[in-house]
Motif scaffolding. Structure first.
Motif, short mmCIF file in Angstrom:
data_model
loop_
_atom_site.label_atom_id
_atom_site.label_comp_id
_atom_site.label_asym_id
_atom_site.label_seq_id
_atom_site.Cartn_x
_atom_site.Cartn_y
_atom_site.Cartn_z
N ASP A 183 4.80 62.78 -6.76
CA ASP A 183 4.96 64.18 -7.15
C ASP A 183 4.81 64.28 -8.67
O ASP A 183 4.68 63.28 -9.36
N LEU A 184 4.83 65.50 -9.16
CA LEU A 184 4.71 65.75 -10.59
C LEU A 184 6.03 66.33 -11.07
O LEU A 184 6.47 67.38 -10.58
N ASP A 185 6.68 65.64 -12.00
CA ASP A 185 7.95 66.11 -12.56
C ASP A 185 7.64 66.88 -13.84
O ASP A 185 6.99 66.36 -14.74
N LYS A 231 3.57 77.18 -3.41
CA LYS A 231 4.47 77.54 -2.32
C LYS A 231 5.83 76.96 -2.67
O LYS A 231 5.95 75.80 -3.07
N VAL A 232 6.87 77.77 -2.55
CA VAL A 232 8.23 77.29 -2.80
C VAL A 232 8.67 76.44 -1.61
O VAL A 232 8.61 76.88 -0.46
N LEU A 238 13.52 72.96 -8.84
CA LEU A 238 12.72 73.79 -7.95
C LEU A 238 11.54 72.96 -7.48
O LEU A 238 10.72 72.53 -8.29
N ARG A 239 11.49 72.70 -6.19
CA ARG A 239 10.38 71.92 -5.62
C ARG A 239 9.33 72.90 -5.13
O ARG A 239 9.59 73.78 -4.31
N LEU A 240 8.13 72.73 -5.67
CA LEU A 240 6.98 73.57 -5.32
C LEU A 240 5.89 72.69 -4.72
O LEU A 240 5.87 71.48 -4.94
N VAL A 291 5.49 69.51 -6.87
CA VAL A 291 5.88 69.64 -8.27
C VAL A 291 7.38 69.91 -8.30
O VAL A 291 7.86 70.86 -7.67
N ASP A 292 8.12 69.06 -9.02
CA ASP A 292 9.56 69.26 -9.21
C ASP A 292 9.76 69.84 -10.60
O ASP A 292 9.51 69.18 -11.60
#
Length: 130
Positions: A29-31, A63-64, A75-77, A85-86
Motif C-alpha cells: 500500500d501507499l502510506d 473509494k473509501v 483513512l484507508r482509500l 492508500v493509508d
C-alpha cells in the motif's frame, strides 16, 4: 475552506513507510501523511474531522475503504481499484518534530532505537544501555 475565513490552506502530502524506504512491493500500500503549510492539526478528534471531510468527498478515482479511529487516525482509500492508500495526519515525519515528541504513538525505547539507526552517536549510547 476554513470558516469563518474565506481561504483554503495549502495541503502538503508526504509519503512514508516502504515507499519512502524503497522497499515497497507491487502489492504494497501507499502510506501518505497530510499536513497543511499554514498550521498543524494536533489531536485525534481534530484529525478525524479533516479525514471525515475527505470521506464525504474522496474524488472520482478514490473509494473509501475504512476510517480507522485509532490514536493516530488512518483513512484507508483505494485508488482506481488497485492501489490501497493509508492517509494519516499529524506531526512531521521528516525530522522536524522534537526528538522527545511521540509523533506516531511509538514508545520512547522504540523511538530511541529508530533514532539510533540514523545517528551514530545515539547508536553508541543505545548499545551501551543494552
Amino acid at each position: 475552506r476554513v470558516e469563518p475565513f474565506d481561504w483554503t490552506p495549502d495541503v502538503r502530502l508526504e509519503t512514508f513507510g516502504s515507499t519512502r524506504q524503497g522497499t515497497a512491493l507491487e502489492s504494497s500500500d501507499l502510506d501518505v501523511r497530510m499536513t497543511f503549510e499554514q498550521f498543524e492539526v494536533h489531536g485525534q478528534q481534530r484529525q478525524l474531522k479533516y479525514l471525515k471531510g475527505i470521506v464525504a468527498s474522496p474524488g472520482e478515482r478514490f473509494k473509501v475503504v475504512q476510517l480507522i479511529e485509532a490514536r493516530l487516525p488512518v483513512l484507508r482509500l483505494c485508488f482506481d481499484g488497485r492501489l490501497y492508500v493509508d492517509l494519516s495526519m499529524g506531526g512531521a515525519l521528516d525530522g522536524s518534530a522534537g526528538r522527545d515528541e511521540d509523533v506516531l504513538g511509538i514508545d520512547q525505547p522504540l523511538t530511541a532505537l529508530v533514532d539510533a539507526a540514523v545517528d551514530v552517536d545515539a547508536a553508541r549510547r543505545f548499545v551501551r544501555l543494552v
